[in-house]
Design a protein around this motif. Structure first.
Motif, PDB file in Angstrom:
ATOM      1  N   ALA A   4      -4.348   4.258  13.316  1.00 24.09           N
ATOM      2  CA  ALA A   4      -3.407   4.518  12.220  1.00 24.09           C
ATOM      3  C   ALA A   4      -1.968   4.550  12.725  1.00 24.09           C
ATOM      4  CB  ALA A   4      -3.758   5.839  11.535  1.00 24.09           C
ATOM      5  N   ASP A   5      -1.752   5.231  13.847  1.00 26.25           N
ATOM      6  CA  ASP A   5      -0.407   5.315  14.421  1.00 26.25           C
ATOM      7  C   ASP A   5       0.074   3.960  14.935  1.00 26.25           C
ATOM      8  OD1 ASP A   5      -0.336   8.041  13.890  1.00 26.25           O
ATOM      9  OD2 ASP A   5      -1.072   8.584  15.885  1.00 26.25           O
ATOM     10  N   LYS A   6      -0.840   3.207  15.521  1.00 27.78           N
ATOM     11  CA  LYS A   6      -0.472   1.887  16.040  1.00 27.78           C
ATOM     12  C   LYS A   6      -0.055   0.953  14.909  1.00 27.78           C
ATOM     13  CE  LYS A   6      -3.369   2.237  20.112  1.00 27.78           C
ATOM     14  NZ  LYS A   6      -4.526   1.711  20.843  1.00 27.78           N
ATOM     15  N   GLN A  30      -1.474   0.530  -1.299  1.00 24.64           N
ATOM     16  CA  GLN A  30      -2.290   1.723  -1.154  1.00 24.64           C
ATOM     17  C   GLN A  30      -3.250   1.603   0.034  1.00 24.64           C
ATOM     18  OE1 GLN A  30      -1.674   0.143  -4.009  1.00 24.64           O
ATOM     19  NE2 GLN A  30      -0.730   1.661  -5.353  1.00 24.64           N
ATOM     20  N   SER A  31      -3.768   0.395   0.269  1.00 21.08           N
ATOM     21  CA  SER A  31      -4.650   0.184   1.427  1.00 21.08           C
ATOM     22  C   SER A  31      -3.891   0.440   2.719  1.00 21.08           C
ATOM     23  CB  SER A  31      -5.209  -1.238   1.444  1.00 21.08           C
ATOM     24  OG  SER A  31      -6.105  -1.437   0.389  1.00 21.08           O
ATOM     25  N   ILE A  32      -2.661  -0.083   2.799  1.00 21.80           N
ATOM     26  CA  ILE A  32      -1.841   0.129   3.993  1.00 21.80           C
ATOM     27  C   ILE A  32      -1.589   1.618   4.182  1.00 21.80           C
ATOM     28  CG2 ILE A  32       0.392  -0.312   5.098  1.00 21.80           C
ATOM     29  CD1 ILE A  32      -1.455  -2.833   4.832  1.00 21.80           C
ATOM     30  N   SER A  33      -1.263   2.302   3.100  1.00 21.03           N
ATOM     31  CA  SER A  33      -1.020   3.739   3.165  1.00 21.03           C
ATOM     32  C   SER A  33      -2.251   4.480   3.682  1.00 21.03           C
ATOM     33  CB  SER A  33      -0.628   4.261   1.782  1.00 21.03           C
ATOM     34  OG  SER A  33      -0.423   5.647   1.817  1.00 21.03           O
ATOM     35  N   SER A  40      -8.693   5.685   5.806  1.00 18.04           N
ATOM     36  CA  SER A  40      -9.678   4.611   5.819  1.00 18.04           C
ATOM     37  C   SER A  40      -9.360   3.703   7.004  1.00 18.04           C
ATOM     38  CB  SER A  40      -9.690   3.821   4.501  1.00 18.04           C
ATOM     39  OG  SER A  40      -8.543   3.011   4.394  1.00 18.04           O
ATOM     40  N   THR A  41     -10.305   2.841   7.324  1.00 16.24           N
ATOM     41  CA  THR A  41     -10.152   1.936   8.465  1.00 16.24           C
ATOM     42  C   THR A  41     -10.295   0.504   7.970  1.00 16.24           C
ATOM     43  OG1 THR A  41     -11.180   3.598   9.880  1.00 16.24           O
ATOM     44  CG2 THR A  41     -11.073   1.363  10.749  1.00 16.24           C
TER      45      THR A  41
END
Length: 87
Positions: A4-6, A30-33, A40-41
């Motif tokens: 998520a951080d990357k 929303q998926s990116i968020s 989510s992955t």
């Protein structure tokens, strides 16, 4: 560093908003968020797509023990050649 951080760091490094990145990925903002928030992955196809968009290996995205700096070091080292033109 977790995935998520990357994703967040790489997106910001490119200067893209979540909306711009979502358009490039073919997903909703929303998926990116959710990816960036760790809620989510992304599936493997999206990870491969991100790897190509950001110009990093999937290892850098997926392995928690590798950082973005490791990718830069690895890429720089592989491009160094000796006098015979060999890596």
């Amino acid at each position: 560093m977790i995935l998520a951080d990357k994703i967040t760091n790489l997106r910001k490094k490119e200067g893209w908003s979540q909306e711009e990145f979502a358009e490039r990925m073919g997903v909703s903002r929303q998926s990116i968020s959710k990816w960036e928030g760790g809620r989510s992955t992304p599936d493997m196809n999206k990870i491969l797509q991100m790897s190509e968009l950001f110009g990093v290996s999937t290892d850098v995205l997926l392995k928690d023990d590798l950082t973005l700096e490791d990718e830069v070091t690895t890429t720089a080292a592989s491009s160094v050649q000796n006098d015979n033109g060999e890596a």
